[in-house]
Write a protein that holds these residues in place. Structure first.
Motif, short mmCIF file in Angstrom:
data_model
loop_
_atom_site.label_atom_id
_atom_site.label_comp_id
_atom_site.label_asym_id
_atom_site.label_seq_id
_atom_site.Cartn_x
_atom_site.Cartn_y
_atom_site.Cartn_z
N PRO A 124 38.58 36.06 25.82
CA PRO A 124 39.26 35.78 27.09
C PRO A 124 39.90 37.05 27.65
O PRO A 124 40.56 37.78 26.91
CB PRO A 124 40.34 34.75 26.70
N HIS A 125 39.67 37.31 28.92
CA HIS A 125 40.21 38.54 29.52
C HIS A 125 40.30 38.39 31.03
O HIS A 125 39.80 37.42 31.61
CB HIS A 125 39.35 39.76 29.16
N VAL A 126 40.90 39.39 31.65
CA VAL A 126 41.04 39.43 33.12
C VAL A 126 40.42 40.74 33.59
O VAL A 126 40.64 41.79 32.97
CB VAL A 126 42.53 39.40 33.52
N ASP A 127 39.61 40.70 34.65
CA ASP A 127 39.06 41.93 35.24
C ASP A 127 39.75 42.18 36.58
O ASP A 127 40.21 41.25 37.23
CB ASP A 127 37.55 41.78 35.48
N GLN A 128 39.73 43.45 36.98
CA GLN A 128 40.35 43.81 38.27
C GLN A 128 39.33 43.84 39.39
O GLN A 128 39.64 44.26 40.51
CB GLN A 128 41.03 45.18 38.16
N PRO A 186 41.42 34.82 34.87
CA PRO A 186 41.01 34.98 33.47
C PRO A 186 39.72 34.20 33.21
O PRO A 186 39.50 33.16 33.82
CB PRO A 186 42.18 34.35 32.70
N HIS A 187 38.89 34.75 32.33
CA HIS A 187 37.63 34.06 32.03
C HIS A 187 37.17 34.37 30.62
O HIS A 187 37.62 35.35 30.00
CB HIS A 187 36.55 34.41 33.06
N ASN A 188 36.28 33.52 30.16
CA ASN A 188 35.75 33.67 28.81
C ASN A 188 34.36 33.05 28.78
O ASN A 188 34.18 31.89 29.14
CB ASN A 188 36.68 32.93 27.81
#
Ligand code: SIN
Ligand code: CO
Length: 383
Positions: A124-128, A186-188
């Motif tokens: 799971p993470h967030v991109d800019q 956020p996505h995974n």
């Protein structure tokens, strides 16, 4: 050829672009992967290609940068191989990227391709950045959460994740499906079967990145040497004070730089920088005379667009009328306004040759524009 099925693109831009994530089923009908995992692994062996393997074994994450000569030590547990800018190396991957031509070219960054074994993913993470992720062969479960604060963690070197999120989207994507994720959501993605994914990424510079680029540009071009002056200086109560009017004058020095034509030229060079051409040594490209171009064409040589060629066009006011100025890989080219539509067609052609020349009304102008495209380093004779 890839055809992107988004029935109402303006509706997509108004409702979703930079606002909300969206799953689009069958965005590509009968999707054919532009490459397979073996070609992807081949790219990840190359020095100049940016790649990494992210794996998780018994709860322990690893992030290993390429190039890889031996994959076995890294492909452990649940893993994904990720390769950046695949569009620069694989013509069909470039075509897939080009099918997103409803977004301005200067915003487009690259096509990142990943191959994951079942259960693999980057966590799971967030991109800019905005991203469209296309599902290729296999299937993958995608969860996306709301755009709010999430606690960051770094479970391995250069691997940024978040602790978790409540999904607002939770779907399994099949080949040809697509998910759009705006920055900050956020996505995974977790592979259900071994699978290929294609991420069309977009660029959006921060103020500081722009400033850095502008400083580099000014230095390389030896610009902005005007110095502060104050012939109207008067006595003041405290020698330590800097007056608001003085700060204003300094601000104006900045504004002058930003409002100058140099800033527009900087923007054009900044967004047409390619890997191959050094930003300020672009003039070193080989120069072909018009005669040489015509001879090559006549002898059956085709001219191909370099896969990493970057093009932007700016409408500028010249002699009281608007003219389109075209920048190709940091080179500026001009054509007469009556030839702009021909240039536009040529810019959209990946191959220009004797055969394609027949489709253009004026062969002479075709030759002249082709010479400009070649001398700008965007197209090359396939000799
Ligand atoms: C991928 O693993 O293919 C995409 C990674 C991401 O979520 O940005
Ligand atoms: Co991501």
């Amino acid at each position: 050829m890839y055809k992107l099925n988004i029935p109402n693109k303006q509706h997509f831009l108004t409702e979703y672009w930079q606002k909300k994530p969206l799953v689009i089923r069958k965005a590509f009908s009968d999707f054919v992967d532009p490459l397979d995992e073996h070609e992807l692994a081949g790219l990840a062996q190359e020095e100049e290609v940016d790649s990494r393997i992210i794996s998780k074994k018994q709860g322990k994450w690893s992030n290993s940068p390429g190039p890889f000569s031996d994959f076995t030590p890294y492909c452990i547990g649940d893993w994904s191989l990720l390769v950046q800018s695949v569009d620069h190396y694989i013509p069909d991957a470039k075509m897939l990227l080009d099918s997103f031509d409803f977004i301005p070219n200067w915003r487009v960054d690259d096509l990142m391709v990943s191959y994951s074994e079942a259960n693999g993913g980057v966590g799971p993470h967030v991109d800019q950045y905005d991203v469209f992720i296309i599902q290729g062969r296999g299937s993958r479960r995608w969860q996306v959460g709301a755009n709010k604060h999430h606690d960051s963690i770094q479970p391995a070197k250069n691997l940024k994740q978040i602790t978790g999120f409540d999904p607002i989207i939770d779907e399994v994507l099949e080949p040809g499906d697509l998910i759009y994720i705006p920055p900050g959501f956020p996505h995974n993605g977790v592979a259900i079967t071994s699978c290929l994914n294609y991420s069309v990424g977009f660029r959006a510079p921060t103020q500081r990145e722009l400033l850095d680029g502008f400083v580099d540009y000014a230095q390389a071009k030896n610009l902005f040497n005007l110095r502060y002056s104050d012939p109207d200086l008067t006595l003041r109560d405290s020698r330590f004070e800097i007056k608001p009017s003085e700060i204003e004058k300094l601000k104006n020095m900045f504004n002058q730089m930003i409002n100058s034509v140099h800033f527009d030229d900087f923007i054009a060079t900044y967004f047409t920088e390619t890997k191959d051409v050094d930003m300020y040594e672009a003039d070193l490209t080989e120069n072909y005379s018009l005669n040489e171009i015509v001879n090559l064409l006549d002898s059956g040589v085709s001219f191909e667009r370099k896969l990493d060629t970057k093009v932007i066009q700016q409408k500028v006011r010249l002699n009281n009328k608007y003219q389109m100025v075209t920048w190709i890989n940091q080179h500026r080219i001009n054509v007469e306004s009556e030839h702009e539509s021909m240039l536009f067609k040529m810019l959209n052609s990946s191959v220009l040759d004797k055969q394609t020349k027949i489709n253009y009304a004026d062969g002479l102008i075709f030759n002249q524009i082709l010479a400009k495209l070649v001398n700008a380093g965007g197209w090359f004779p396939d000799i």
